[in-house]
Motif scaffolding. Structure first.
Motif, PDB file in Angstrom:
ATOM      1  N   VAL A  62       0.919  -1.169   0.108  1.00 28.08           N
ATOM      2  CA  VAL A  62      -0.020   0.116  -0.068  1.00 28.08           C
ATOM      3  C   VAL A  62       0.661   1.245   0.090  1.00 28.08           C
ATOM      4  O   VAL A  62       0.888   2.193   0.887  1.00 28.08           O
ATOM      5  CB  VAL A  62      -1.034  -0.050   1.264  1.00 28.08           C
ATOM      6  N   PRO A  63       1.503   1.403  -1.038  1.00 28.40           N
ATOM      7  CA  PRO A  63       2.400   2.835  -1.183  1.00 28.40           C
ATOM      8  C   PRO A  63       1.452   3.949  -1.124  1.00 28.40           C
ATOM      9  O   PRO A  63       0.494   4.000  -1.579  1.00 28.40           O
ATOM     10  CB  PRO A  63       3.086   2.574  -2.441  1.00 28.40           C
ATOM     11  N   GLY A  64       2.337   5.117  -0.814  1.00 29.14           N
ATOM     12  CA  GLY A  64       1.623   6.383  -0.748  1.00 29.14           C
ATOM     13  C   GLY A  64       0.667   6.785   0.291  1.00 29.14           C
ATOM     14  O   GLY A  64      -0.016   7.741   0.313  1.00 29.14           O
ATOM     15  N   LEU A  65       0.652   6.142   1.415  1.00 29.11           N
ATOM     16  CA  LEU A  65      -0.210   5.988   2.741  1.00 29.11           C
ATOM     17  C   LEU A  65       0.487   6.493   3.861  1.00 29.11           C
ATOM     18  O   LEU A  65       1.843   6.506   3.635  1.00 29.11           O
ATOM     19  CB  LEU A  65      -1.010   4.887   3.010  1.00 29.11           C
ATOM     20  N   ASN A  66      -0.188   7.150   4.783  1.00 30.87           N
ATOM     21  CA  ASN A  66       0.522   7.307   6.099  1.00 30.87           C
ATOM     22  C   ASN A  66       0.186   6.333   7.088  1.00 30.87           C
ATOM     23  O   ASN A  66      -0.810   5.752   6.716  1.00 30.87           O
ATOM     24  CB  ASN A  66       0.386   8.626   6.541  1.00 30.87           C
ATOM     25  N   LYS A  67       1.069   6.027   8.245  1.00 35.28           N
ATOM     26  CA  LYS A  67       0.406   5.001   9.077  1.00 35.28           C
ATOM     27  C   LYS A  67      -1.013   5.353   9.634  1.00 35.28           C
ATOM     28  O   LYS A  67      -1.541   4.484  10.105  1.00 35.28           O
ATOM     29  CB  LYS A  67       1.769   4.882  10.110  1.00 35.28           C
TER      30      LYS A  67
END
Length: 149
Positions: A62-67
């Motif tokens: 899931v690239p491009g997300l924040n935790k």
């Protein structure tokens, strides 16, 4: 016993033909698709599941997300991971518009084996991969040997 993807309709017995149809239909849905400008949709992140002697590891691409964008729930041996990737970066050149990455909300659920210890689960997010580790409970065994008298 392995971790399996949970689907509410999985409890109904099904024929081999239906399983094949469902496989191909879900594969097409997971491959994503193009979005027009301003369109939101859903996507299904790819998942790797690894079992070793001490734990189960579930890796979400899931690239491009924040935790902070993830919602992870573990209840009654069902793991659900959800979130949303918002459309932010676009390439625009004259009358050409290109978006190849899937955007939108997602939710993946998995039925976990009985031998997990939910209190010892943890998650980390690094370089576009969400890694969940769920430890096995040594006291709960899935295999028992029965001696014949």
């Amino acid at each position: 016993m392995s971790i399996i993807r949970y689907n509410a309709s999985d409890f109904v017995p099904t024929s081999f033909s239906n399983l094949v149809d469902r496989f191909f239909n879900e594969s097409v849905a997971r491959s994503g698709g193009s979005l027009s400008a301003g369109q939101a949709g859903t996507f299904v992140p790819k998942v790797d599941i690894i079992e070793n002697e001490a734990s189960y590891e579930i890796h979400f691409a899931v690239p491009g997300l924040n935790k902070e964008d993830f919602n992870i729930e573990l209840k009654d041996n069902y793991l659900t991971v959800s979130g949303e990737r918002k459309l932010s970066n676009e390439k625009k050149e004259k009358n050409f518009h290109s978006i190849e990455t899937s955007y939108g909300s997602f939710s993946r659920s998995f039925a976990l084996p009985e031998n997990v210890d939910a209190s010892k689960a943890n998650a980390k997010y690094d370089k576009g991969i969400l890694e969940l580790t769920i430890l096995k409970d040594e006291k709960k065994t899935l295999k028992q040997t029965i001696k014949v008298n």
